[in-house]
Design a protein around this motif. Structure first.
Motif, short mmCIF file in Angstrom:
data_model
loop_
_atom_site.label_atom_id
_atom_site.label_comp_id
_atom_site.label_asym_id
_atom_site.label_seq_id
_atom_site.Cartn_x
_atom_site.Cartn_y
_atom_site.Cartn_z
N SER A 335 0.82 -1.21 0.00
CA SER A 335 0.00 0.00 0.00
C SER A 335 0.85 1.26 0.00
O SER A 335 0.51 2.25 -0.66
CB SER A 335 -0.93 0.00 1.22
OG SER A 335 -1.96 -0.94 1.07
N TRP A 391 -10.06 -4.80 1.29
CA TRP A 391 -8.75 -4.38 0.80
C TRP A 391 -8.89 -3.20 -0.16
O TRP A 391 -8.18 -2.20 -0.05
CB TRP A 391 -8.04 -5.53 0.08
CG TRP A 391 -6.91 -4.99 -0.77
CD1 TRP A 391 -5.71 -4.53 -0.34
CD2 TRP A 391 -6.93 -4.78 -2.19
NE1 TRP A 391 -4.96 -4.06 -1.41
CE2 TRP A 391 -5.69 -4.21 -2.55
CE3 TRP A 391 -7.86 -5.04 -3.19
CZ2 TRP A 391 -5.37 -3.89 -3.87
CZ3 TRP A 391 -7.55 -4.72 -4.51
CH2 TRP A 391 -6.32 -4.15 -4.84
N SER A 395 -7.15 0.43 0.14
CA SER A 395 -5.97 0.49 -0.70
C SER A 395 -5.83 1.88 -1.32
O SER A 395 -6.74 2.71 -1.21
CB SER A 395 -6.08 -0.55 -1.83
OG SER A 395 -6.97 -0.08 -2.84
#
Length: 520
Positions: A335, A391, A395
């Motif tokens: 990330s 996610w 992200s």
């Protein structure tokens, strides 16, 4: 018998005891926590039918907790409880799709009525879905059996995914029926691939039409070159190992900034990064790629990384097709790398074409195999989709997409292959040079049951390299995976229910490609 399991989140937890006793008398099991963080952690390990959430809490507020819960568990009903009648707070909560809201002081009977309303609504939804699915069941059977072209299979696969997503919201036994129907579809899909795949490859791009789908090698020609030729800036974003159902659970986030024109294309075989992604970026089948770039092609038996030259392949691809645009290429594994890229967005604007690869989903798939904790977080497809959404929301991608849309640029969002949750180990034999992938094997001394696999005896017919005269490829079909006879039971148990790729299934081969135009 407990009618439903409730979670109540309130920092004044001592005041909840009368409510808990009342609800338990009515048959509802209730757990309490006094802050949002503990609520989120508890939801990761237990399933709740309804969450009662206090709006005013120290630390993570009720609205922030709601956002976290909704991103990870979008189907879980949340009732907001607040002291305030502020219309703005309620509008923000309702905008986050709460199931109901209550204003303190709350009467126990109000709580009971809210529970019944939500649960009865779920029951009615289940009844409606059950009737709709029963009406469609036989029609779907007929459509699956009548599939003759790639477009037929794309249509069927979309319908199956749609029903998976709809049934995610229920505890209906129809989920098992749908799983059986999907397994039958995958069995017939494997037969379809056996019959047609080599002809698609031998026919090349001249084979476009109802008998040949868009393949990995065609992606640039279909979705990149038209924008480049118009002089438009384009962002090509590839999320490794990103299935069509996973796209469906994040499309609403992308849709906030873009209008989405979604399509499905077919990954080449093997449905694995060294083959499929290199084919996307080079526009070449693996055999031709290994001939043109012998120093860059790495055989299965070698330990060296097999996707280290993607920028070179992109450059060659553009030059071969006479496109002289300048481009940038970035691979994002963490990330932090993505966040730094977003911070340097002005640098990306200097290029006509920006290509970005996000590896998280593939890393998640492999981590799920190795990590017991990840397996518990994503025990099935529904949870796997939920983890994907979580996610995605956390992200750098939403921020990146927002920047692209804000500047009025177009984008392509796609992947190189999908994955399937495997069930049955199929015994194979191989020598030391045989690869370790569970869904395909390459070798010259392979032992296998030809009835259980899709085998390619002449690799050149499938556009695949042939390191030796007797090299052949075998692919697992349906939800099978390859296991060596030594210690078979151990590996069957270890890999069962893990997500794998490389073989032949709808989930691995039929994958999303979405053209994004910024909303004006």
């Amino acid at each position: 018998m407990v009618k439903a399991r409730l979670l109540w989140v309130d920092d004044e937890i001592d005041l909840l005891k009368p409510y808990i006793l009342f609800l338990e008398e009515k048959g509802y099991g209730t757990q309490c926590v006094n802050n949002g963080r503990d609520a989120i952690e508890l939801c990761r390990s237990q399933r709740f039918d309804i969450v009662f959430l206090d709006e005013q809490m120290p630390g993570l507020s009720g609205l922030d907790t709601l956002v976290e819960l909704h991103s990870s568990y979008p189907g879980m009903p949340v009732v907001m409880v607040t002291k305030s009648e502020d219309e703005g707070i309620m509008n923000r909560a309702i905008g986050k799709k709460i199931a109901d809201y209550l204003i303190k002081p709350v009467n126990p009977n109000q709580v009971l009525m809210s529970i019944k309303k939500i649960l009865e609504q779920d029951e009615r939804m289940t009844e409606v879905l059950t009737q709709e699915y029963h009406d469609l069941f036989n029609l779907l059977i007929g459509e699956i059996e009548d599939c003759r072209t790639p477009d037929d299979w794309i249509s069927v696969y979309k319908k199956l995914v749609l029903w998976e997503l709809r049934l995610d919201q229920t505890q209906s036994p129809l989920r098992e029926m749908l799983a059986v129907q999907k397994a039958e579809a995958n069995r017939l899909f494997a037969k379809f691939i056996r019959k047609n795949y080599e002809q698609w490859i031998i026919g090349g791009t001249d084979g476009f039409g109802p008998d040949r789908p868009v393949l990995s090698t065609d992606l640039f020609e279909r979705f990149v070159f038209p924008s480049v030729d118009k002089g438009e800036k384009l962002f090509f974003i590839l999320i490794d190992n990103f299935r069509f159902d996973q796209w469906q659970v994040v499309k609403d986030v992308v849709g906030e900034c873009f209008t989405c024109r979604e399509d499905i294309y077919f990954s080449i075989l093997p449905t694995a990064t060294p083959y499929a992604r290199n084919a996307v970026f080079s526009g070449l089948m693996p055999r031709r790629l290994s001939e043109m770039f012998p120093d860059c092609w790495v055989d299965e038996s070698e330990d060296e990384g097999k996707n280290l030259h993607e920028e070179l392949f992109i450059k060659s691809h553009l030059e071969r097709h006479g496109r002289k645009c300048n481009f940038s290429y970035h691979k994002i594994n963490r990330s932090l790398e993505g966040e730094k890229l977003v911070a340097r967005f002005a640098e990306l604007e200097k290029y006509d074409l920006n290509l970005l690869v996000f590896n998280f989903i593939d890393l998640l798939s492999h981590a799920r195999t190795e990590s017991r904790m990840i397996r518990e977080l994503a025990p099935d497809e529904s949870a796997y989709r939920s983890l994907t959404r979580s996610w995605f929301l956390h992200s750098p991608l939403p921020a990146l997409l927002a920047k692209i849309a804000e500047k009025g640029y177009k984008a392509v969002l796609t992947t190189d292959h999908g994955s399937i949750r495997v069930k049955k180990g199929v015994k194979v034999l191989g020598d030391r040079e045989t690869g370790v992938n569970l869904r395909y094997k390459v070798g010259k001394n392979l032992g296998y049951d030809p009835k259980r696999v899709f085998d390619i005896i002449r690799p050149e017919n499938a556009g695949l390299p042939s390191p030796n005269m007797s090299t052949r490829y075998i692919f697992a079909v349906n939800d099978d995976f390859f296991v060596y006879p030594n210690n078979y039971n151990h590996y069957q148990s270890y890999y069962e229910d893990s997500f794998q790729h490389g073989g032949v299934s709808m989930e691995e081969m039929m994958i999303p490609v979405i053209f994004l135009e910024p909303r004006l």
